[in-house]
Design an enzyme around this catalytic site. Structure first.
Site, PDB file in Angstrom:
ATOM      1  N   ASP A 129       0.829  -1.201   0.000  1.00 19.36           N
ATOM      2  CA  ASP A 129       0.000   0.000   0.000  1.00 19.36           C
ATOM      3  C   ASP A 129       0.874   1.267   0.000  1.00 19.36           C
ATOM      4  O   ASP A 129       1.729   1.439   0.854  1.00 19.36           O
ATOM      5  CB  ASP A 129      -0.890  -0.027   1.249  1.00 19.36           C
ATOM      6  CG  ASP A 129      -2.123   0.829   1.141  1.00 19.36           C
ATOM      7  OD1 ASP A 129      -2.016   1.943   0.595  1.00 19.36           O
ATOM      8  OD2 ASP A 129      -3.184   0.396   1.627  1.00 19.36           O
TER       9      ASP A 129
ATOM     10  N   THR B  34      -7.075   3.736  -1.805  1.00 17.75           N
ATOM     11  CA  THR B  34      -6.791   2.342  -1.460  1.00 17.75           C
ATOM     12  C   THR B  34      -7.786   1.365  -2.062  1.00 17.75           C
ATOM     13  O   THR B  34      -7.410   0.362  -2.664  1.00 17.75           O
ATOM     14  CB  THR B  34      -6.765   2.185   0.070  1.00 17.75           C
ATOM     15  OG1 THR B  34      -5.745   3.030   0.599  1.00 17.75           O
ATOM     16  CG2 THR B  34      -6.492   0.749   0.468  1.00 17.75           C
TER      17      THR B  34
ATOM     18  N   ASN C 172     -12.786   5.287  -1.826  1.00 17.57           N
ATOM     19  CA  ASN C 172     -12.909   4.611  -0.533  1.00 17.57           C
ATOM     20  C   ASN C 172     -14.311   4.780   0.037  1.00 17.57           C
ATOM     21  O   ASN C 172     -14.857   3.879   0.666  1.00 17.57           O
ATOM     22  CB  ASN C 172     -11.895   5.169   0.458  1.00 17.57           C
ATOM     23  CG  ASN C 172     -10.482   4.672   0.209  1.00 17.57           C
ATOM     24  OD1 ASN C 172     -10.263   3.748  -0.572  1.00 17.57           O
ATOM     25  ND2 ASN C 172      -9.522   5.296   0.865  1.00 17.57           N
TER      26      ASN C 172
ATOM     27  N   ASP D 296      -9.219  -4.169   5.772  1.00 23.22           N
ATOM     28  CA  ASP D 296     -10.329  -4.987   5.273  1.00 23.22           C
ATOM     29  C   ASP D 296     -10.537  -4.794   3.775  1.00 23.22           C
ATOM     30  O   ASP D 296     -10.766  -5.737   3.029  1.00 23.22           O
ATOM     31  CB  ASP D 296     -11.617  -4.717   6.056  1.00 23.22           C
ATOM     32  CG  ASP D 296     -12.030  -3.249   6.121  1.00 23.22           C
ATOM     33  OD1 ASP D 296     -11.776  -2.483   5.183  1.00 23.22           O
ATOM     34  OD2 ASP D 296     -12.624  -2.852   7.153  1.00 23.22           O
TER      35      ASP D 296
ATOM     36  N   HIS E   2      -1.693   2.403  -5.117  1.00 24.00           N
ATOM     37  CA  HIS E   2      -1.528   3.803  -5.513  1.00 24.00           C
ATOM     38  C   HIS E   2      -0.144   4.245  -5.086  1.00 24.00           C
ATOM     39  O   HIS E   2       0.570   3.503  -4.391  1.00 24.00           O
ATOM     40  CB  HIS E   2      -2.589   4.706  -4.862  1.00 24.00           C
ATOM     41  CG  HIS E   2      -2.694   4.554  -3.375  1.00 24.00           C
ATOM     42  ND1 HIS E   2      -1.721   5.022  -2.505  1.00 24.00           N
ATOM     43  CD2 HIS E   2      -3.624   3.944  -2.588  1.00 24.00           C
ATOM     44  CE1 HIS E   2      -2.056   4.724  -1.266  1.00 24.00           C
ATOM     45  NE2 HIS E   2      -3.214   4.056  -1.274  1.00 24.00           N
TER      46      HIS E   2
ATOM     47  N   HIS F 116      -2.611  10.845  -0.555  1.00 23.46           N
ATOM     48  CA  HIS F 116      -2.611  10.521  -1.982  1.00 23.46           C
ATOM     49  C   HIS F 116      -4.027  10.753  -2.478  1.00 23.46           C
ATOM     50  O   HIS F 116      -4.852  11.315  -1.757  1.00 23.46           O
ATOM     51  CB  HIS F 116      -2.183   9.063  -2.194  1.00 23.46           C
ATOM     52  CG  HIS F 116      -2.918   8.106  -1.289  1.00 23.46           C
ATOM     53  ND1 HIS F 116      -4.173   7.624  -1.562  1.00 23.46           N
ATOM     54  CD2 HIS F 116      -2.586   7.610  -0.068  1.00 23.46           C
ATOM     55  CE1 HIS F 116      -4.576   6.839  -0.580  1.00 23.46           C
ATOM     56  NE2 HIS F 116      -3.638   6.809   0.358  1.00 23.46           N
TER      57      HIS F 116
END
Length: 520
Positions: free
Chosen positions: A8, A47, A68, A130, A305, A446
């Site tokens: 990540d 994410t 998200n 998750d 990302h 980000h």
């Protein structure tokens, strides 16, 4: 066995910066097939959208994971925000207290396709978040585990826990009950070990990841959680005998610490240096363990990302135009102005990150006018690069050119889904951080249209691989068809956005000739 790893916030910039210092797992992967300019090609560089592309072969407009969080004004609950990996139909749930679910993922993952083709395939997903576990694992998972802030848990309806889970959780609880001493600073990190003032007497740039006993917040933003993820993955591989059955198995691993470190401390400090070198070492141990077990496996490693350093350090490091958002961009004030102009009640505009929604209390016949007036007003902010009207974006075809050539409009199109995305999409100027106050939480983030958030490495490795590097742009959506080619799994081209990448350094072409033994 297929091992799919997402680190990540591991940008192409970080990969390039630290590549010379890797000696472990990341060094091994650098000796495989290297695409240093992979792209999370879409505009929604967050994410959940990023993870949704890695093992589906599809961009966010098709996966349905456009952010998200998004706004759904039709839901019955008072909280209209929808979290990407929740089931909002569960009574009493909110976007912050939710039941984890893959219901919003609209396409199958590679693991699902493999299991549909051969039910003997085992699909396992482990992650520090998750949304990473769900978006890479999909709807048909044999074991799915993620860190919920206190422990590793699974989702409702999954098969019974594997036998390895209980001893792993017990060992982790014992570890958390003990303090974590501050980590040493490797020599290559010494030049980055400097305090950077961020306001209110606070600094970043000198943290060593020391943790008091029981502090799960510091555990999450440290190399410890990446180690725990890989330990759990090793336990499941051993107990389930993954890679040693009659079919090809797949395990996805979402390493989240790099993202938490980037948010909490920025990308260019001693904290990120310690983190990446620790991850490199631990990945090396993980691959060595697979080798010792005699498992034949193929690895792909990428990121959901990229990321951008905090503006306070950027300004010190030769980027004087780096800045934070301020009151020169106030979407709610724009909505209030439009309300006065058009004699409309209510908020008129509802901001949700880079997406802006027109309040459904606005009469239907006036919504298009409100959206275009809002776009004109928001564009006047000196912090804004451009504003795109969703109705216009939705009419455009998907881009087909190399991802490094895409216009901002094309980037927006790749993650735009009518009815789920905003009525407006706002692109901030380059080097503008959408965090006004770094002293109350995250210091860096980000999520922009810019290449520092879009570019990620894509690395493939297997035993006997012939090394080569392709510096031209490819996309993370290319991973699924490429892996599928290695195991002889047909994937209809019309169902995905990616293309198969030829990983054969010779005149051969894995995309033309199925080579199922490569990943058994």
């Amino acid at each position: 066995m297929i091992v799919a790893i997402s680190v990540d916030q591991f940008s192409a910039d970080l990969f390039s910066e630290y590549r010379q210092h890797f000696t472990g797992g990341l060094r091994r992967l650098s000796e495989g097939v290297v695409f240093p300019s992979g792209y999370q090609s879409h505009a929604a560089t967050e994410t959940c959208p990023g993870h949704s592309t890695i093992l589906t072969g599809s961009r966010p407009y098709r996966t349905g994971i456009v952010a998200n969080d998004w706004i759904d004004q039709s839901v019955a609950r008072a909280d209209k925000t929808i979290y990407c990996a929740e089931d909002e139909t569960v009574p009493g749930s909110t976007s912050r207290s939710y039941t984890v679910s893959a219901k919003h993922l609209l396409v199958p993952t590679l693991g699902e396709r493999m299991k549909n083709a051969d039910p003997a395939t085992r699909v396992v997903s482990v992650a520090g978040k998750d949304r990473a576990a769900v978006m890479m694992g999909g709807h048909k998972v044999d074991q799915l585990w993620f860190w919920n802030g206190k422990d590793y848990v699974t989702i409702a309806g999954q098969p019974a826990p594997d036998a390895a889970i209980a001893p792993f959780r017990s060992a982790l609880a014992a570890r958390l009950a003990q303090p974590q001493p501050a980590l040493p600073v490797p020599g290559v990190c010494a030049s980055r070990d400097r305090p950077i003032p961020i306001g209110d007497g606070k600094t970043v740039g000198t943290w060593r990841f020391g943790r008091p006993a029981g502090d799960t917040t510091k555990f999450r933003a440290s190399p410890e959680i990446d180690d725990a993820n890989l330990t759990l993955a090793e336990s499941l591989i051993d107990s389930m005998q993954l890679g040693r059955g009659p079919a090809t198995d797949i395990i996805s691993i979402g390493e989240s610490a790099t993202d938490y470190v980037g948010h909490a401390f920025g990308t260019e400090g001693v904290e990120m240096c310690i983190q990446l070198l620790a991850l490199d070492k631990r990945l090396g141990q993980f691959f060595d363990r697979l080798d010792k077990a005699g498992i034949d496996y193929v690895v792909v490693l990428t990121a959901d990302h990229g990321g951008h350093d905090l503006p306070e350090r950027n300004r010190i490091h030769a980027a004087p135009d780096a800045q934070r958002v301020d009151n020169r961009l106030d979407v709610k004030a724009v909505g209030a102005q439009i309300g006065r102009e058009l004699k409309l009640d209510g908020p008129v505009l509802i901001p949700a990150g880079g997406d802006v929604y027109v309040d459904r209390a606005v009469p239907q016949k006036m919504r298009a006018k409100v959206a275009r007036r809002a776009a004109d007003l928001i564009r006047q902010s000196p912090l804004v690069e451009n504003v795109f009207v969703g109705a216009d974006i939705a009419k455009l075809p998907q881009p087909t050119s190399p991802p490094e050539t895409w216009s901002f409009t094309e980037r927006a199109r790749a993650s735009y889904l009518p009815g789920r995305s905003g009525d407006l999409i706002v692109a901030l100027k380059e080097r503008v951080t959408p965090i006004a106050d770094p002293t109350r939480g995250y210091v860096a983030t980000h999520g922009s249209f810019w290449n520092y958030d879009r570019r990620v490495p894509i690395l493939f490795w297997w035993k006997g691989v012939q090394n080569f590097e392709q510096p031209l742009g490819v996309e993370t959506v290319d991973i699924l068809p490429t892996l599928a080619s290695l195991i002889g799994l047909p994937v209809p081209a019309g169902e995905i956005d990616g293309r198969c990448l030829d990983l054969d350094a010779s005149a051969g072409d894995n995309c033309a000739v199925a080579a199922p033994e490569a990943a058994r």
